[in-house]
Design a protein around this motif. Structure first.
Motif, PDB file in Angstrom:
ATOM      1  N   PHE A  74      43.430  53.075  43.797  1.00  0.00           N
ATOM      2  CA  PHE A  74      42.193  53.842  43.929  1.00  0.00           C
ATOM      3  C   PHE A  74      41.051  53.080  43.269  1.00  0.00           C
ATOM      4  CE2 PHE A  74      39.737  57.816  42.473  1.00  0.00           C
ATOM      5  CZ  PHE A  74      39.005  57.847  43.646  1.00  0.00           C
ATOM      6  N   ILE A  75      39.936  52.948  43.986  1.00  0.00           N
ATOM      7  CA  ILE A  75      38.838  52.118  43.480  1.00  0.00           C
ATOM      8  C   ILE A  75      38.198  52.692  42.215  1.00  0.00           C
ATOM      9  CG2 ILE A  75      38.331  51.109  45.729  1.00  0.00           C
ATOM     10  CD1 ILE A  75      35.958  53.009  45.993  1.00  0.00           C
ATOM     11  N   PHE A  76      38.420  53.980  41.950  1.00  0.00           N
ATOM     12  CA  PHE A  76      37.919  54.583  40.715  1.00  0.00           C
ATOM     13  C   PHE A  76      39.069  55.067  39.842  1.00  0.00           C
ATOM     14  CE2 PHE A  76      34.373  55.296  43.754  1.00  0.00           C
ATOM     15  CZ  PHE A  76      33.444  54.458  43.141  1.00  0.00           C
ATOM     16  N   GLY A  77      40.193  54.352  39.938  1.00  0.00           N
ATOM     17  CA  GLY A  77      41.346  54.660  39.108  1.00  0.00           C
ATOM     18  C   GLY A  77      41.169  54.153  37.691  1.00  0.00           C
ATOM     19  N   SER A  78      42.229  54.204  36.900  1.00  0.00           N
ATOM     20  CA  SER A  78      42.153  53.824  35.487  1.00  0.00           C
ATOM     21  C   SER A  78      41.792  52.360  35.291  1.00  0.00           C
ATOM     22  CB  SER A  78      43.487  54.120  34.797  1.00  0.00           C
ATOM     23  OG  SER A  78      44.545  53.455  35.462  1.00  0.00           O
ATOM     24  N   ASP A  79      42.145  51.499  36.259  1.00  0.00           N
ATOM     25  CA  ASP A  79      41.790  50.076  36.157  1.00  0.00           C
ATOM     26  C   ASP A  79      40.682  49.737  37.146  1.00  0.00           C
ATOM     27  OD1 ASP A  79      43.313  50.527  38.383  1.00  0.00           O
ATOM     28  OD2 ASP A  79      44.462  48.667  38.258  1.00  0.00           O
TER      29      ASP A  79
ATOM     30  N   LYS B 125      37.762  48.701  36.898  1.00  0.00           N
ATOM     31  CA  LYS B 125      36.947  47.498  36.697  1.00  0.00           C
ATOM     32  C   LYS B 125      37.452  46.345  37.559  1.00  0.00           C
ATOM     33  CE  LYS B 125      35.326  48.571  32.038  1.00  0.00           C
ATOM     34  NZ  LYS B 125      35.261  48.125  30.609  1.00  0.00           N
ATOM     35  N   ASN B 126      38.732  46.379  37.883  1.00  0.00           N
ATOM     36  CA  ASN B 126      39.316  45.328  38.718  1.00  0.00           C
ATOM     37  C   ASN B 126      39.407  45.731  40.190  1.00  0.00           C
ATOM     38  OD1 ASN B 126      39.867  43.648  36.439  1.00  0.00           O
ATOM     39  ND2 ASN B 126      41.652  44.929  35.982  1.00  0.00           N
ATOM     40  N   THR B 127      39.137  46.995  40.479  1.00  0.00           N
ATOM     41  CA  THR B 127      39.297  47.464  41.852  1.00  0.00           C
ATOM     42  C   THR B 127      37.993  47.876  42.525  1.00  0.00           C
ATOM     43  OG1 THR B 127      39.750  49.704  41.041  1.00  0.00           O
ATOM     44  CG2 THR B 127      41.650  48.273  41.440  1.00  0.00           C
ATOM     45  N   LEU B 128      36.902  47.948  41.777  1.00  0.00           N
ATOM     46  CA  LEU B 128      35.631  48.370  42.359  1.00  0.00           C
ATOM     47  C   LEU B 128      35.186  47.410  43.464  1.00  0.00           C
ATOM     48  CD1 LEU B 128      33.459  49.461  39.307  1.00  0.00           C
ATOM     49  CD2 LEU B 128      34.311  50.906  41.149  1.00  0.00           C
ATOM     50  N   PRO B 129      34.640  47.950  44.556  1.00  0.00           N
ATOM     51  CA  PRO B 129      34.092  47.074  45.597  1.00  0.00           C
ATOM     52  C   PRO B 129      32.851  46.352  45.083  1.00  0.00           C
ATOM     53  CG  PRO B 129      33.558  49.366  46.053  1.00  0.00           C
ATOM     54  CD  PRO B 129      34.517  49.374  44.901  1.00  0.00           C
ATOM     55  N   LYS B 130      32.519  45.252  45.719  1.00  0.00           N
ATOM     56  CA  LYS B 130      31.349  44.476  45.287  1.00  0.00           C
ATOM     57  C   LYS B 130      30.053  45.231  45.543  1.00  0.00           C
ATOM     58  CE  LYS B 130      33.957  40.262  46.195  1.00  0.00           C
ATOM     59  NZ  LYS B 130      34.130  39.080  47.094  1.00  0.00           N
ATOM     60  N   ASP B 131      30.029  46.025  46.586  1.00  0.00           N
ATOM     61  CA  ASP B 131      28.873  46.864  46.883  1.00  0.00           C
ATOM     62  C   ASP B 131      28.743  47.913  45.778  1.00  0.00           C
ATOM     63  OD1 ASP B 131      26.887  48.450  47.919  1.00  0.00           O
ATOM     64  OD2 ASP B 131      27.972  49.055  49.716  1.00  0.00           O
ATOM     65  N   THR B 132      27.566  48.051  45.203  1.00  0.00           N
ATOM     66  CA  THR B 132      27.375  48.980  44.086  1.00  0.00           C
ATOM     67  C   THR B 132      27.069  50.407  44.537  1.00  0.00           C
ATOM     68  OG1 THR B 132      25.022  48.395  43.956  1.00  0.00           O
ATOM     69  CG2 THR B 132      26.562  47.149  42.562  1.00  0.00           C
ATOM     70  N   ASN B 133      26.778  50.607  45.816  1.00  0.00           N
ATOM     71  CA  ASN B 133      26.433  51.952  46.297  1.00  0.00           C
ATOM     72  C   ASN B 133      27.564  52.966  46.136  1.00  0.00           C
ATOM     73  OD1 ASN B 133      23.695  51.601  47.068  1.00  0.00           O
ATOM     74  ND2 ASN B 133      24.347  50.519  48.912  1.00  0.00           N
ATOM     75  N   PRO B 134      28.825  52.613  46.433  1.00  0.00           N
ATOM     76  CA  PRO B 134      29.893  53.604  46.223  1.00  0.00           C
ATOM     77  C   PRO B 134      29.976  54.101  44.786  1.00  0.00           C
ATOM     78  CG  PRO B 134      30.678  51.829  47.623  1.00  0.00           C
ATOM     79  CD  PRO B 134      29.336  51.407  47.115  1.00  0.00           C
TER      80      PRO B 134
ATOM     81  N   ALA C  58      37.826  45.552  45.463  1.00  0.00           N
ATOM     82  CA  ALA C  58      37.518  44.120  45.414  1.00  0.00           C
ATOM     83  C   ALA C  58      38.647  43.274  45.996  1.00  0.00           C
ATOM     84  CB  ALA C  58      37.232  43.704  43.974  1.00  0.00           C
ATOM     85  N   LEU C  59      39.887  43.652  45.729  1.00  0.00           N
ATOM     86  CA  LEU C  59      41.019  42.884  46.239  1.00  0.00           C
ATOM     87  C   LEU C  59      41.075  42.931  47.765  1.00  0.00           C
ATOM     88  CD1 LEU C  59      43.780  43.904  43.659  1.00  0.00           C
ATOM     89  CD2 LEU C  59      42.443  41.789  43.737  1.00  0.00           C
ATOM     90  N   TRP C  60      40.748  44.078  48.310  1.00  0.00           N
ATOM     91  CA  TRP C  60      40.720  44.215  49.777  1.00  0.00           C
ATOM     92  C   TRP C  60      39.668  43.289  50.374  1.00  0.00           C
ATOM     93  CZ3 TRP C  60      43.187  46.657  53.800  1.00  0.00           C
ATOM     94  CH2 TRP C  60      42.483  46.775  55.000  1.00  0.00           C
ATOM     95  N   GLU C  61      38.521  43.212  49.721  1.00  0.00           N
ATOM     96  CA  GLU C  61      37.421  42.403  50.232  1.00  0.00           C
ATOM     97  C   GLU C  61      37.726  40.913  50.186  1.00  0.00           C
ATOM     98  OE1 GLU C  61      34.282  43.779  47.758  1.00  0.00           O
ATOM     99  OE2 GLU C  61      33.958  45.614  48.921  1.00  0.00           O
ATOM    100  N   ASP C  62      38.726  40.518  49.393  1.00  0.00           N
ATOM    101  CA  ASP C  62      39.094  39.097  49.302  1.00  0.00           C
ATOM    102  C   ASP C  62      40.116  38.686  50.360  1.00  0.00           C
ATOM    103  OD1 ASP C  62      37.412  38.674  47.160  1.00  0.00           O
ATOM    104  OD2 ASP C  62      38.949  39.131  45.658  1.00  0.00           O
ATOM    105  N   ILE C  63      40.602  39.646  51.148  1.00  0.00           N
ATOM    106  CA  ILE C  63      41.570  39.322  52.197  1.00  0.00           C
ATOM    107  C   ILE C  63      40.881  38.553  53.322  1.00  0.00           C
ATOM    108  CG2 ILE C  63      43.137  40.275  53.931  1.00  0.00           C
ATOM    109  CD1 ILE C  63      43.560  42.666  52.157  1.00  0.00           C
ATOM    110  N   ASN C  64      41.483  37.466  53.732  1.00  0.00           N
ATOM    111  CA  ASN C  64      40.922  36.681  54.832  1.00  0.00           C
ATOM    112  C   ASN C  64      41.249  37.280  56.193  1.00  0.00           C
ATOM    113  OD1 ASN C  64      39.790  34.657  53.150  1.00  0.00           O
ATOM    114  ND2 ASN C  64      41.812  33.684  52.934  1.00  0.00           N
ATOM    115  N   LEU C  65      42.421  37.874  56.304  1.00  0.00           N
ATOM    116  CA  LEU C  65      42.854  38.445  57.574  1.00  0.00           C
ATOM    117  C   LEU C  65      43.541  39.781  57.331  1.00  0.00           C
ATOM    118  CD1 LEU C  65      43.314  38.161  60.643  1.00  0.00           C
ATOM    119  CD2 LEU C  65      45.496  37.020  60.114  1.00  0.00           C
TER     120      LEU C  65
END
Length: 421
Positions: A239-244, A246-255, A216-223
């Motif tokens: 890691f998007i499926f790391g211990s935290d 919930k704060n790192t998952l991408p907005k797309d639910t397919n992954p 999610a944080l990556w997806e918020d980058i403007n440039l």
């Protein structure tokens, strides 16, 4: 660009240009024919895009070695032409599609799950054979491997940057998305451990259809620039499926959906690489471990008798497509492996049709729906050893009802029925 139809000659080898195959940042690739009319690929590198070290390595090292695995389209002959240099390699057959098109969903036919797993395993096997010879690929990315989406066969291109493992004089060549943190941070040259990271990224892209650090944080980058890539891929990878997660998952639910479909042991290996191994290279999952895990993954793939979809039954007996419970199935043991089979599945030594003819077809009893059998579709007779010590002969086209504890001898190999559910 060279004239199609013209001939390039170097060290008594002549190559006639047939057509342009493609052009990239490092060079241009042509289809050519040699003096024996063999069709090959010629890659000429742009002198401004590569170093003198690359030229020396190609002419004195890479082209002088035999390919460590036949799945690599290995540089065969070094070539110079005017101010360019390059090499001739085997031509990639038209049936192979790029891995980039695969993860983008732009290949037809779409490979089934078992075929996809087999392709991943093939890449890992090829890298295992590369590494045991003390070599590293260095810049693995989606442009290197290609697969036949029908069979799962794999070829690996762009082998011109292969070098000696941990060469202190070697260049750091990499794609940021695939590069290990220590390579991006210039803490070390490329090693087999950095290859392990790149290999895990490729597998993750293939099975989860996302990048392991682009949450999610990556997806918020403007440039996206060098600074952001350095942070997300090297200094502070999350890691998007790391211990935290919930704060790192991408907005797309397919992954997340694809992640949940993976068996637990596969998820643990990804976690080991992208969390434990992010800044501790020796903690990363090795290519040999991936091979074993992918074999186990493949052995747990079953076909839903309702919707005919393939899914992994290691975690659940509920089809993740239609929601129906798995019908009658059996577990066969051989060579320390356990293979699940359901109605309509063909039993093979490698549980994949590539290079292995089918041995038996799992069938339902015509009258007793709670019993399943194995039909001999091979050309030789089998022997079945029943729990009561009875021995039965199963000729080609004949079937036998399966029961727990039975052992079937096929072509000198023994297969034991462990369970029937």
């Amino acid at each position: 660009m060279l004239q199609i139809g013209s001939t390039i000659s170097f060290q008594k080898n002549n190559y006639k240009l047939v057509r342009l195959l493609g052009e990239g940042g490092q060079g241009i690739v042509y289809e050519v024919t040699d003096d024996n009319k063999n069709h090959l690929a010629l890659k000429l590198l742009f002198p401004y895009a590569v170093s003198q070290e690359t030229k020396v390595a190609l002419s004195e090292e890479v082209t002088q070695r035999n390919s460590p695995d036949n799945r690599f389209l290995w540089p065969a002959n070094y070539v110079e032409h005017v101010d360019q240099f390059g090499y001739v390699m085997p031509l990639r057959e038209a049936r192979f599609s790029s891995w980039e098109k695969l993860v983008q969903g732009r290949v037809k036919p779409v490979p089934q799950l078992d075929t996809l797993i087999f392709a991943c395993r093939s890449v890992c096997e090829a890298f295992f054979n590369l590494h045991i010879q003390g070599l590293v690929y260095k810049d693995l990315n989606l442009g290197g491997p290609a697969l036949d989406t029908k069979t799962g066969e794999v070829v690996i291109c762009d082998c011109d940057n292969v070098r000696i493992d941990n060469d202190p004089n070697g260049e750091r060549l990499y794609f940021p998305e695939f590069a290990a943190p220590e390579v991006i941070l210039e803490e070390t040259t490329c090693t087999r451990y950095s290859d392990y990271h790149s290999l895990a990224v490729l597998l993750f892209y293939t099975l989860v259809r996302h990048h392991p650090y682009q949450g999610a944080l990556w997806e918020d980058i403007n440039l996206v620039n060098d600074t952001s890539e350095r942070a997300f891929y090297a200094t502070k990878p999350k890691f998007i499926f790391g211990s935290d997660h919930k704060n790192t998952l991408p907005k797309d639910t397919n992954p997340a959906r694809n992640w949940d479909r993976l068996p637990v042991f596969m998820r643990k290996l990804f976690y080991k690489t992208f969390v434990d191994g992010a800044h501790n290279p020796k903690e990363r999952t090795t290519d040999g471990t991936w091979v074993k895990a992918l074999i186990k993954f493949q052995d747990n793939i079953v076909r839903c008798s309702h919707c005919k979809t393939l899914f992994c039954a290691e975690n659940t007996d509920i089809c993740d497509t239609c929601g129906n419970k798995l019908r009658r199935h059996c577990e066969i043991s051989f060579d320390e492996r356990k293979v699940l089979l359901t109605e309509g599945m063909v039993f093979q030594v490698d549980k994949h049709f590539l290079g292995n003819k089918g041995l038996g077809l799992v069938v339902n009893h015509p009258r007793k729906r709670n019993e399943i059998g194995l039909k001999n579709i091979s050309k030789s007779s089998w022997k079945a050893y029943l729990p009561d010590k009875t021995v039965k002969n199963i000729a080609p086209t004949a079937s036998i009802i399966l029961m727990t504890g039975m052992t079937i001898s096929i072509e000198g190999n023994h297969y034991k029925i462990l369970t029937i559910n």
